[in-house]
Write a protein that holds these residues in place. Structure first.
Motif, PDB file in Angstrom:
ATOM      1  N   TRP A   1      -5.025  10.893  -0.974  1.00 37.53           N
ATOM      2  CA  TRP A   1      -6.137  11.092  -0.122  1.00 37.53           C
ATOM      3  C   TRP A   1      -5.674  11.540   1.377  1.00 37.53           C
ATOM      4  O   TRP A   1      -5.965  12.423   1.991  1.00 37.53           O
ATOM      5  CB  TRP A   1      -7.266  10.150  -0.101  1.00 37.53           C
ATOM      6  CG  TRP A   1      -8.505  10.370   0.692  1.00 37.53           C
ATOM      7  CD1 TRP A   1      -9.580  11.105   0.108  1.00 37.53           C
ATOM      8  CD2 TRP A   1      -8.752  10.394   2.214  1.00 37.53           C
ATOM      9  NE1 TRP A   1     -10.460  11.348   1.191  1.00 37.53           N
ATOM     10  CE2 TRP A   1     -10.143  10.898   2.176  1.00 37.53           C
ATOM     11  CE3 TRP A   1      -8.206   9.646   3.225  1.00 37.53           C
ATOM     12  CZ2 TRP A   1     -10.829  11.069   3.864  1.00 37.53           C
ATOM     13  CZ3 TRP A   1      -8.688   9.749   4.465  1.00 37.53           C
ATOM     14  CH2 TRP A   1      -9.860  10.492   4.633  1.00 37.53           C
ATOM     15  N   TRP A   2      -4.665  10.379   1.574  1.00 35.77           N
ATOM     16  CA  TRP A   2      -4.082  10.484   3.057  1.00 35.77           C
ATOM     17  C   TRP A   2      -3.154  11.707   3.529  1.00 35.77           C
ATOM     18  O   TRP A   2      -2.933  12.001   4.459  1.00 35.77           O
ATOM     19  CB  TRP A   2      -3.500   9.219   3.488  1.00 35.77           C
ATOM     20  CG  TRP A   2      -4.512   8.254   3.864  1.00 35.77           C
ATOM     21  CD1 TRP A   2      -4.959   7.274   3.019  1.00 35.77           C
ATOM     22  CD2 TRP A   2      -5.517   8.105   5.011  1.00 35.77           C
ATOM     23  NE1 TRP A   2      -6.288   6.518   3.445  1.00 35.77           N
ATOM     24  CE2 TRP A   2      -6.152   6.977   4.688  1.00 35.77           C
ATOM     25  CE3 TRP A   2      -5.388   8.341   6.132  1.00 35.77           C
ATOM     26  CZ2 TRP A   2      -7.151   6.328   5.779  1.00 35.77           C
ATOM     27  CZ3 TRP A   2      -6.367   8.299   7.413  1.00 35.77           C
ATOM     28  CH2 TRP A   2      -7.281   7.059   6.723  1.00 35.77           C
ATOM     29  N   ARG A   3      -2.776  12.344   2.228  1.00 29.83           N
ATOM     30  CA  ARG A   3      -1.827  13.159   2.366  1.00 29.83           C
ATOM     31  C   ARG A   3      -2.460  14.605   3.012  1.00 29.83           C
ATOM     32  O   ARG A   3      -1.976  15.309   3.639  1.00 29.83           O
ATOM     33  CB  ARG A   3      -1.221  13.708   1.030  1.00 29.83           C
ATOM     34  CG  ARG A   3      -0.099  14.927   1.004  1.00 29.83           C
ATOM     35  CD  ARG A   3       0.777  14.944   0.266  1.00 29.83           C
ATOM     36  NE  ARG A   3       0.343  14.971  -1.204  1.00 29.83           N
ATOM     37  CZ  ARG A   3       0.732  14.900  -2.389  1.00 29.83           C
ATOM     38  NH1 ARG A   3       2.050  14.247  -2.402  1.00 29.83           N
ATOM     39  NH2 ARG A   3       0.203  14.943  -3.770  1.00 29.83           N
ATOM     40  N   ASP A   4      -3.721  14.660   2.877  1.00 26.53           N
ATOM     41  CA  ASP A   4      -4.723  15.732   2.911  1.00 26.53           C
ATOM     42  C   ASP A   4      -5.463  15.418   4.301  1.00 26.53           C
ATOM     43  O   ASP A   4      -6.096  16.393   4.513  1.00 26.53           O
ATOM     44  CB  ASP A   4      -5.548  16.230   1.892  1.00 26.53           C
ATOM     45  CG  ASP A   4      -4.731  16.561   0.569  1.00 26.53           C
ATOM     46  OD1 ASP A   4      -3.679  17.131   0.859  1.00 26.53           O
ATOM     47  OD2 ASP A   4      -5.279  16.292  -0.443  1.00 26.53           O
TER      48      ASP A   4
ATOM     49  N   GLU B   1       0.896  -1.193   0.012  1.00 30.29           N
ATOM     50  CA  GLU B   1       0.154  -0.004  -0.114  1.00 30.29           C
ATOM     51  C   GLU B   1       0.868   1.279   0.061  1.00 30.29           C
ATOM     52  O   GLU B   1       1.917   1.176   0.654  1.00 30.29           O
ATOM     53  CB  GLU B   1      -0.757   0.061   1.317  1.00 30.29           C
ATOM     54  CG  GLU B   1      -1.814   1.395   1.532  1.00 30.29           C
ATOM     55  CD  GLU B   1      -2.530   1.509   0.361  1.00 30.29           C
ATOM     56  OE1 GLU B   1      -2.632   2.639   0.009  1.00 30.29           O
ATOM     57  OE2 GLU B   1      -3.364   0.705  -0.094  1.00 30.29           O
ATOM     58  N   MET B   2       0.534   2.209  -0.716  1.00 29.83           N
ATOM     59  CA  MET B   2       1.400   3.535  -1.073  1.00 29.83           C
ATOM     60  C   MET B   2       0.788   4.553  -0.530  1.00 29.83           C
ATOM     61  O   MET B   2       1.410   5.811  -0.770  1.00 29.83           O
ATOM     62  CB  MET B   2       1.630   3.628  -2.661  1.00 29.83           C
ATOM     63  CG  MET B   2       2.471   2.367  -3.222  1.00 29.83           C
ATOM     64  SD  MET B   2       2.865   2.676  -4.833  1.00 29.83           S
ATOM     65  CE  MET B   2       3.970   4.120  -4.784  1.00 29.83           C
ATOM     66  N   GLN B   3       0.040   4.665   0.536  1.00 29.81           N
ATOM     67  CA  GLN B   3      -0.365   5.517   1.523  1.00 29.81           C
ATOM     68  C   GLN B   3      -0.488   5.191   2.949  1.00 29.81           C
ATOM     69  O   GLN B   3      -0.409   3.940   2.975  1.00 29.81           O
ATOM     70  CB  GLN B   3      -1.928   5.927   1.111  1.00 29.81           C
ATOM     71  CG  GLN B   3      -2.113   6.498  -0.199  1.00 29.81           C
ATOM     72  CD  GLN B   3      -3.594   7.347  -0.334  1.00 29.81           C
ATOM     73  OE1 GLN B   3      -3.614   8.583   0.077  1.00 29.81           O
ATOM     74  NE2 GLN B   3      -4.482   6.551  -0.572  1.00 29.81           N
TER      75      GLN B   3
ATOM     76  N   VAL C   1       4.446  12.396   6.969  1.00 28.58           N
ATOM     77  CA  VAL C   1       5.013  11.223   6.521  1.00 28.58           C
ATOM     78  C   VAL C   1       4.588  10.452   5.038  1.00 28.58           C
ATOM     79  O   VAL C   1       4.950   9.339   4.705  1.00 28.58           O
ATOM     80  CB  VAL C   1       4.808  10.033   7.493  1.00 28.58           C
ATOM     81  CG1 VAL C   1       5.371  10.402   8.794  1.00 28.58           C
ATOM     82  CG2 VAL C   1       3.168   9.900   7.746  1.00 28.58           C
ATOM     83  N   PHE C   2       3.610  11.262   4.361  1.00 31.53           N
ATOM     84  CA  PHE C   2       3.033  10.571   3.145  1.00 31.53           C
ATOM     85  C   PHE C   2       4.063  10.356   2.177  1.00 31.53           C
ATOM     86  O   PHE C   2       4.099   9.060   1.869  1.00 31.53           O
ATOM     87  CB  PHE C   2       1.965  11.745   2.676  1.00 31.53           C
ATOM     88  CG  PHE C   2       1.430  11.340   1.409  1.00 31.53           C
ATOM     89  CD1 PHE C   2       0.104  10.480   1.882  1.00 31.53           C
ATOM     90  CD2 PHE C   2       1.794  11.289   0.296  1.00 31.53           C
ATOM     91  CE1 PHE C   2      -0.624   9.973   0.651  1.00 31.53           C
ATOM     92  CE2 PHE C   2       1.150  10.797  -0.950  1.00 31.53           C
ATOM     93  CZ  PHE C   2       0.124  10.180  -0.699  1.00 31.53           C
ATOM     94  N   ASP C   3       5.019  11.153   1.949  1.00 24.98           N
ATOM     95  CA  ASP C   3       6.032  10.881   1.008  1.00 24.98           C
ATOM     96  C   ASP C   3       6.708   9.591   1.284  1.00 24.98           C
ATOM     97  O   ASP C   3       7.301   9.041   0.078  1.00 24.98           O
ATOM     98  CB  ASP C   3       6.920  11.957   0.378  1.00 24.98           C
ATOM     99  CG  ASP C   3       6.052  13.157  -0.302  1.00 24.98           C
ATOM    100  OD1 ASP C   3       4.948  12.739  -0.752  1.00 24.98           O
ATOM    101  OD2 ASP C   3       6.406  14.017  -0.056  1.00 24.98           O
TER     102      ASP C   3
ATOM    103  N   GLY D   1       1.387  -2.609   4.989  1.00 24.98           N
ATOM    104  CA  GLY D   1       0.349  -3.107   4.457  1.00 24.98           C
ATOM    105  C   GLY D   1       0.353  -3.220   2.966  1.00 24.98           C
ATOM    106  O   GLY D   1       1.389  -2.783   2.413  1.00 24.98           O
ATOM    107  N   PHE D   2      -0.894  -3.838   2.338  1.00 22.23           N
ATOM    108  CA  PHE D   2      -0.779  -4.256   1.001  1.00 22.23           C
ATOM    109  C   PHE D   2      -1.932  -3.584   0.373  1.00 22.23           C
ATOM    110  O   PHE D   2      -2.889  -3.214   0.902  1.00 22.23           O
ATOM    111  CB  PHE D   2      -1.024  -5.845   0.710  1.00 22.23           C
ATOM    112  CG  PHE D   2       0.175  -6.561   1.193  1.00 22.23           C
ATOM    113  CD1 PHE D   2       1.343  -6.492   0.985  1.00 22.23           C
ATOM    114  CD2 PHE D   2      -0.142  -7.737   2.156  1.00 22.23           C
ATOM    115  CE1 PHE D   2       2.394  -7.360   1.205  1.00 22.23           C
ATOM    116  CE2 PHE D   2       0.890  -8.655   2.482  1.00 22.23           C
ATOM    117  CZ  PHE D   2       2.256  -8.319   2.124  1.00 22.23           C
ATOM    118  N   ASN D   3      -1.848  -3.357  -1.145  1.00 21.55           N
ATOM    119  CA  ASN D   3      -2.849  -2.996  -1.942  1.00 21.55           C
ATOM    120  C   ASN D   3      -3.341  -4.247  -2.852  1.00 21.55           C
ATOM    121  O   ASN D   3      -2.376  -4.578  -3.756  1.00 21.55           O
ATOM    122  CB  ASN D   3      -2.549  -1.606  -2.850  1.00 21.55           C
ATOM    123  CG  ASN D   3      -3.561  -1.086  -3.574  1.00 21.55           C
ATOM    124  OD1 ASN D   3      -3.751  -1.544  -4.583  1.00 21.55           O
ATOM    125  ND2 ASN D   3      -4.181  -0.128  -3.110  1.00 21.55           N
ATOM    126  N   SER D   4      -4.585  -4.386  -3.066  1.00 19.17           N
ATOM    127  CA  SER D   4      -5.021  -5.485  -3.795  1.00 19.17           C
ATOM    128  C   SER D   4      -5.498  -5.185  -5.129  1.00 19.17           C
ATOM    129  O   SER D   4      -6.136  -5.979  -5.782  1.00 19.17           O
ATOM    130  CB  SER D   4      -6.138  -6.260  -3.049  1.00 19.17           C
ATOM    131  OG  SER D   4      -7.330  -5.266  -3.004  1.00 19.17           O
TER     132      SER D   4
END
Length: 227
Positions: free
Chosen positions: A193-196, A90-92, A202-204, A121-124
């Motif tokens: 979404w989670w950046r905002d 997962e990239m967020q 920590v987003f990047d 975590g993972f993104n499916s």
């Protein structure tokens, strides 16, 4: 080229008894909706598909391919012994958020931490399902049992809403050996979404992805770059 179409209702009928117990932990709704079972298809695909089908790639619709999908099939050859599923991180920081209570109780944990050393975590969106390995893995099939799901959700104080992705993420915290981690370029997620929403600092660390993108994933309705 042979195309086989599967009836969604038939699939759901087979799926529901297998995944019913986990739906309350990983569904957006408050209850266990019959129709929600389809969001857990990948988890029990090895029970649903005919035995002669040994490998499947399952992908979301919001993808753009920059390379031949055949190249992705080669990743099956890179599975370490014991791994049953290929999946990208997962990239967020979504799971940094979901595991907040476990992280608070275990300040040294890697759970929810960013790569390369953390467990984000993972993104499916892109899944390699080695159905043969899934069928043969005693550990994987034990983890599908309601008592095991309950035990893990209690240990990690886990309540999600992303279906199969949540299940794979939680299991990956406990048994990373079941997963072959795909390079981010095979599932380059674009959602920010989670950046905002509280995680700009920590987003990047989660979002960065080096290398030439092979599959773009326009998750949360994010536009995919034109060629």
């Amino acid at each position: 080229c042979q195309v086989i179409v599967h009836d969604v209702n038939e699939l759901t009928e087979k799926l529901f008894p297998i995944v019913e117990a986990m739906q309350k932990h990983f569904s957006a709704g408050s209850g266990t909706y019959y129709s929600d079972s389809i969001f857990f298809l990948s988890i029990a695909m090895h029970h649903i598909m005919p035995k002669e089908i040994t490998r499947i790639i399952q992908v979301d619709l919001d993808l753009k391919y920059k390379t031949n999908i055949r190249d992705l099939f080669d990743e099956f050859d890179n599975f370490p012994e014991g791994a049953v599923i290929g999946i990208a991180r997962e990239m967020q920081p979504v799971y940094r958020h979901t595991f907040w209570q476990y992280r608070r109780e275990n300040p040294q944990t890697k759970v929810g931490e960013p790569p390369p050393d953390g467990l984000p975590g993972f993104n499916s969106g892109v899944l390699l399902l080695n159905l043969e390995a899934m069928r043969q893995s005693k550990l994987y099939n034990q983890l599908l049992e309601p008592t095991m799901v309950q035990k893990l959700t209690e240990k990690y104080h886990f309540k999600g809403h992303l279906g199969d992705q949540d299940f794979f993420t939680m299991v990956g915290m406990e048994h990373p050996e079941l997963f072959h981690v795909l390079d981010c370029t095979w599932n380059r997620q674009l959602c920010t979404w989670w950046r905002d929403h509280g995680y700009s600092d920590v987003f990047d660390q989660y979002f960065q992805c080096e290398g030439e993108v092979r599959i773009y994933h326009g998750n949360c309705n994010t536009p995919i770059p034109e060629d």
